[in-house]
Motif scaffolding. Structure first.
Motif, PDB file in Angstrom:
ATOM      1  N   ILE A 131      -4.230  -2.291 -13.105  1.00 40.17           N
ATOM      2  CA  ILE A 131      -3.693  -1.205 -13.922  1.00 40.17           C
ATOM      3  C   ILE A 131      -3.796  -1.623 -15.391  1.00 40.17           C
ATOM      4  N   TRP A 132      -4.304  -0.710 -16.204  1.00 33.35           N
ATOM      5  CA  TRP A 132      -4.527  -0.962 -17.625  1.00 33.35           C
ATOM      6  C   TRP A 132      -3.781   0.069 -18.453  1.00 33.35           C
ATOM      7  N   ASP A 133      -3.359  -0.340 -19.661  1.00 33.15           N
ATOM      8  CA  ASP A 133      -2.971   0.668 -20.645  1.00 33.15           C
ATOM      9  C   ASP A 133      -4.138   0.785 -21.627  1.00 33.15           C
ATOM     10  N   SER A 134      -3.939   1.367 -22.764  1.00 31.55           N
ATOM     11  CA  SER A 134      -5.052   1.623 -23.675  1.00 31.55           C
ATOM     12  C   SER A 134      -5.600   0.355 -24.320  1.00 31.55           C
ATOM     13  N   THR A 135      -4.882  -0.750 -24.182  1.00 31.46           N
ATOM     14  CA  THR A 135      -5.320  -1.974 -24.865  1.00 31.46           C
ATOM     15  C   THR A 135      -5.625  -3.155 -23.955  1.00 31.46           C
ATOM     16  N   ALA A 136      -5.048  -3.219 -22.765  1.00 31.97           N
ATOM     17  CA  ALA A 136      -5.213  -4.445 -21.966  1.00 31.97           C
ATOM     18  C   ALA A 136      -4.926  -4.195 -20.488  1.00 31.97           C
ATOM     19  N   LYS A 137      -5.378  -5.139 -19.663  1.00 32.85           N
ATOM     20  CA  LYS A 137      -5.030  -5.130 -18.246  1.00 32.85           C
ATOM     21  C   LYS A 137      -3.603  -5.635 -18.101  1.00 32.85           C
ATOM     22  N   ARG A 138      -2.762  -4.860 -17.396  1.00 33.44           N
ATOM     23  CA  ARG A 138      -1.347  -5.200 -17.296  1.00 33.44           C
ATOM     24  C   ARG A 138      -0.932  -5.691 -15.916  1.00 33.44           C
ATOM     25  N   HIS A 139      -1.708  -5.344 -14.886  1.00 33.26           N
ATOM     26  CA  HIS A 139      -1.303  -5.754 -13.532  1.00 33.26           C
ATOM     27  C   HIS A 139      -2.537  -5.850 -12.652  1.00 33.26           C
ATOM     28  N   THR A 140      -2.556  -6.888 -11.807  1.00 35.03           N
ATOM     29  CA  THR A 140      -3.578  -7.019 -10.769  1.00 35.03           C
ATOM     30  C   THR A 140      -2.877  -7.115  -9.420  1.00 35.03           C
ATOM     31  N   PHE A 141      -3.259  -6.253  -8.494  1.00 35.55           N
ATOM     32  CA  PHE A 141      -2.628  -6.247  -7.176  1.00 35.55           C
ATOM     33  C   PHE A 141      -3.045  -7.476  -6.386  1.00 35.55           C
ATOM     34  N   ALA A 142      -2.090  -8.054  -5.696  1.00 39.34           N
ATOM     35  CA  ALA A 142      -2.320  -9.287  -4.942  1.00 39.34           C
ATOM     36  C   ALA A 142      -3.309  -9.050  -3.819  1.00 39.34           C
ATOM     37  N   THR A 143      -4.046 -10.105  -3.476  1.00 43.79           N
ATOM     38  CA  THR A 143      -4.968 -10.057  -2.350  1.00 43.79           C
ATOM     39  C   THR A 143      -4.229  -9.621  -1.079  1.00 43.79           C
ATOM     40  N   GLY A 144      -4.837  -8.702  -0.339  1.00 47.21           N
ATOM     41  CA  GLY A 144      -4.251  -8.234   0.905  1.00 47.21           C
ATOM     42  C   GLY A 144      -3.292  -7.073   0.759  1.00 47.21           C
ATOM     43  N   THR A 145      -3.119  -6.546  -0.468  1.00 46.54           N
ATOM     44  CA  THR A 145      -2.247  -5.387  -0.660  1.00 46.54           C
ATOM     45  C   THR A 145      -2.923  -4.155  -0.066  1.00 46.54           C
ATOM     46  N   VAL A 146      -2.276  -3.533   0.886  1.00 48.93           N
ATOM     47  CA  VAL A 146      -2.834  -2.351   1.563  1.00 48.93           C
ATOM     48  C   VAL A 146      -1.942  -1.152   1.280  1.00 48.93           C
ATOM     49  N   LEU A 147      -2.560  -0.058   0.874  1.00 47.60           N
ATOM     50  CA  LEU A 147      -1.831   1.178   0.611  1.00 47.60           C
ATOM     51  C   LEU A 147      -2.153   2.160   1.721  1.00 47.60           C
ATOM     52  N   GLY A 148      -1.146   2.454   2.551  1.00 41.16           N
ATOM     53  CA  GLY A 148      -1.343   3.316   3.699  1.00 41.16           C
ATOM     54  C   GLY A 148      -1.616   4.756   3.305  1.00 41.16           C
ATOM     55  N   ALA A 149      -2.175   5.498   4.254  1.00 44.62           N
ATOM     56  CA  ALA A 149      -2.440   6.915   4.024  1.00 44.62           C
ATOM     57  C   ALA A 149      -1.127   7.643   3.739  1.00 44.62           C
ATOM     58  N   GLY A 150      -1.092   8.408   2.661  1.00 42.74           N
ATOM     59  CA  GLY A 150       0.103   9.161   2.298  1.00 42.74           C
ATOM     60  C   GLY A 150       1.226   8.326   1.720  1.00 42.74           C
ATOM     61  N   LYS A 151       0.956   7.058   1.409  1.00 46.63           N
ATOM     62  CA  LYS A 151       1.997   6.164   0.918  1.00 46.63           C
ATOM     63  C   LYS A 151       1.848   5.921  -0.586  1.00 46.63           C
ATOM     64  N   ALA A 152       2.939   5.405  -1.162  1.00 48.04           N
ATOM     65  CA  ALA A 152       2.964   5.125  -2.598  1.00 48.04           C
ATOM     66  C   ALA A 152       3.271   3.654  -2.838  1.00 48.04           C
ATOM     67  N   ILE A 153       2.840   3.153  -3.992  1.00 47.43           N
ATOM     68  CA  ILE A 153       3.218   1.831  -4.464  1.00 47.43           C
ATOM     69  C   ILE A 153       3.528   1.955  -5.955  1.00 47.43           C
ATOM     70  N   VAL A 154       4.576   1.247  -6.406  1.00 44.30           N
ATOM     71  CA  VAL A 154       5.035   1.378  -7.788  1.00 44.30           C
ATOM     72  C   VAL A 154       4.978   0.021  -8.474  1.00 44.30           C
ATOM     73  N   VAL A 155       4.428   0.012  -9.691  1.00 47.58           N
ATOM     74  CA  VAL A 155       4.380  -1.203 -10.498  1.00 47.58           C
ATOM     75  C   VAL A 155       5.320  -1.013 -11.687  1.00 47.58           C
ATOM     76  N   PHE A 156       6.339  -1.896 -11.775  1.00 43.99           N
ATOM     77  CA  PHE A 156       7.287  -1.860 -12.881  1.00 43.99           C
ATOM     78  C   PHE A 156       6.888  -2.892 -13.940  1.00 43.99           C
ATOM     79  N   GLY A 157       7.457  -2.742 -15.129  1.00 41.92           N
ATOM     80  CA  GLY A 157       7.184  -3.687 -16.198  1.00 41.92           C
ATOM     81  C   GLY A 157       7.529  -5.108 -15.822  1.00 41.92           C
TER      82      GLY A 157
END
Length: 575
Positions: free
Chosen positions: A459-485
């Motif tokens: 996940i990036w903002d207008s200036t830099a990469k802010r988050h990289t999801f860990a290896t093995g992170t799976v997002l199921g069908a119809g599911k959500a994942i949230v990244v906080f500061g």
């Protein structure tokens, strides 16, 4: 696949080299880097964060290496060698400038007693008497040392000593039966590519019966500026040649290009050229040959076989192991999607150690084909066809290439195909409540019909990469994942939430552009949050309709009575 192919009549040949990984899980390999291995254009190190000094642990950490990690993960000309060893299950370290070579000194964290294999890549400084004594004791007591020399007059630091002379001096006082040819002696500087005059001894752990496979006839080593090795079997009858110069005679004591020997309970491997073990990943102004990655030769295979033998694998000069592991048991198969079947089983046992597991697949429960070799006791078989029944069996290998009997057969039927995964930005809070930036968040939703692995996505903002999801992170069908500061900003009870891997999202209160990229850095979704959707503290921008790929972004208060709904639908219900 060796013996089992005949007994089960599998339809396909071996797919790639077997990878004895787990057998080496606790085996540490030390690359000596304190004897001017970066002098001149030389770069015989795994990685150097500071020019001229290879730190003990290469960075990034080797725990991040996977089967697909490129050798450029590290920055030295021995990065390919090191990354390949980690992929095989070994642990690697460098002995940096300022380190100490000792044996039995408990005050030294890198005392040689802590390692199984010591690699000496083209040293350009002489070893002290104490250092030579320590290395000799290391071998005598069961260690393995890999002597990597170069052609005569390869004096990188102009001190009057080149690597063949330094390594010959290292062998004074012991009877290893090996001698590198030096300036003034024959065959001390030559090119030979391919260098493939192999020994006729079929038990050779280097070219014929190695842990990682058999060297190919006509490929061998690519030597570009090599010296040769002379054997002295009267000093040590275990000094053996495995490869000879094209102009040499296999089985003779001269013009050897790859040799092994033993001393006490330890082992020695030797080669007269550093070109085959180096790559072209350089920094700090170094220039090296890309030998490791040259497909015309078996450079990588021969070196990996040598390290496995030095670490204790069987074959020519090592203890012969003919006992196969027990058969794996309890194999189960589960179709987790229309294109993926997950397997798990109970591991085998072996008199030396299980190295890897072979997975076989069939669609008729009669003809099985090899599809994977894995280190652990599970495997995900991807790319399958929907509405199809698959049958599986598993066997175990040890480091001596003994293969077990087959496990039980397990089957699974993949369901009918569903729509592909599709990940969208669904909700973003860029103007945090108060001044607590840890509560900024970005919510992703998979609106497709299948799960998707988002490990390595970012996940990036207008200036830099802010988050990289860990290896093995799976997002199921119809599911959500949230990244906080930050993890500290995650409200209690928020489902499937993580803190930004960089420690902040850095979103601008007057608006910002948020982008999600896949592991290949391709944009998956992006939205420029305008000031009109960022002007109210604690009120997010949310799609309307909620979780709709075609929905436009509006203030969350337009779709709900609350200011935001991280991890849940806008109406508060679960995804």
């Amino acid at each position: 696949m060796r013996k089992l192919l005949r007994s089960l009549c599998f339809a396909l040949p071996v797919i790639g080299l077997m990878e004895p990984a787990s057998a080496w899980a606790q085996t540490k390999v030390l690359f000596e880097a304190m004897h001017a291995q970066t002098a001149g254009n030389a770069d015989w190190v795994l990685d150097e964060d500071s020019c001229g000094t290879a730190q003990r642990y290469p960075t990034p950490a080797q725990s991040g290496i996977t089967a697909t990690t490129p050798e450029t993960y590290w920055g030295g000309a021995y990065s390919s060698f090191g990354v390949a060893l980690v992929k095989k299950g070994f642990s690697v370290e460098s002995l940096p400038t300022g380190g100490r070579i000792t044996y039995g000194d408990t005050s030294n964290a890198q005392d040689l007693k802590n390692y199984k294999v010591l690699i000496l890549p083209e040293p350009n400084l002489r070893y002290t008497t104490a250092e030579r004594t320590a290395i000799q004791a290391f071998v005598k007591n069961g260690g393995g040392v890999f002597l990597i020399a170069d052609h005569g007059n390869s004096d990188r630091n102009n001190d009057g000593w080149d690597s063949p002379e330094i390594l010959n001096e290292l062998m004074t006082g012991v009877s290893w039966g090996l001698h590198f040819q030096v300036m003034g002696e024959s065959d001390n500087w030559f090119n030979d590519n391919p260098d493939s005059k192999y020994t006729t001894d079929t038990t050779s752990p280097i070219v014929h019966a190695g842990a990682y496979g058999r060297a190919t006839v006509g490929k061998g080593l690519g030597l570009f500026g090599s010296t040769s090795i002379t054997l002295n079997p009267s000093a040590n009858p275990n000094a053996k040649g495995h490869v000879w110069m094209t102009t040499g005679t296999a089985g003779s004591n001269s013009r050897v290009t790859f040799a092994t020997s033993t001393d006490g309970t330890g082992r020695i491997a030797a080669i007269g050229d550093s070109s085959p073990s180096e790559d072209a990943t350089n920094g700090c102004g170094h220039t090296t040959h890309n030998g490791w990655n040259e497909s015309l030769y078996d450079n990588a295979l021969i070196h990996l076989n040598a390290v496995a033998w030095l670490a204790g694998a069987g074959g020519g000069g090592g203890t012969s192991d003919t006992t196969p592991p027990t058969a794996p048991s309890g194999l189960s198969a589960s179709a987790v999607s229309s294109s993926q079947v997950n397997l798990s089983w109970t591991g085998s046992t072996d008199n030396v150690g299980v190295a890897s597991y072979n997975v076989y697949r069939s669609t008729d429960n009669a003809s099985f084909s090899a599809v994977a070799s894995v280190a652990g006791t599970s495997h995900s078989d991807t790319g399958r066809t929907a509405s199809t029944t698959y049958y599986y069996r598993v066997t175990a290998d040890d480091a001596a290439n003994n293969e077990s009997a087959v496990s039980n057969t397990a089957s699974a039927t993949t369901p009918a195909a569903t729509s592909a995964a599709r990940v969208i930005l669904n909700e973003m809070l860029v103007n945090e409540p108060g001044s607590d930036v840890t509560k900024e968040f970005v919510e992703l939703v998979n609106v497709g019909g299948t799960s998707i692995d988002i490990g390595g996505w970012s996940i990036w903002d207008s200036t830099a990469k802010r988050h990289t999801f860990a290896t093995g992170t799976v997002l199921g069908a119809g599911k959500a994942i949230v990244v906080f500061g930050s993890t500290s900003g995650i409200p209690a009870g928020t489902p499937n939430a993580v803190g930004a891997s960089t420690g902040t999202l850095g979103l601008g209160n007057s608006g910002d552009t948020v982008t999600v990229k896949n592991a290949g850095s391709t944009n998956v979704d992006s939205f420029a949050v305008p000031s009109t959707l960022a002007g109210t503290d604690g009120v997010s921008a949310n799609r309307s309709p909620d979780a709709s790929a075609t929905g436009s972004f509006v203030l969350h208060t337009s779709v709900s009575t609350v200011g935001s709904s991280p991890g849940t639908r806008a109406n508060g219900s679960a995804f």
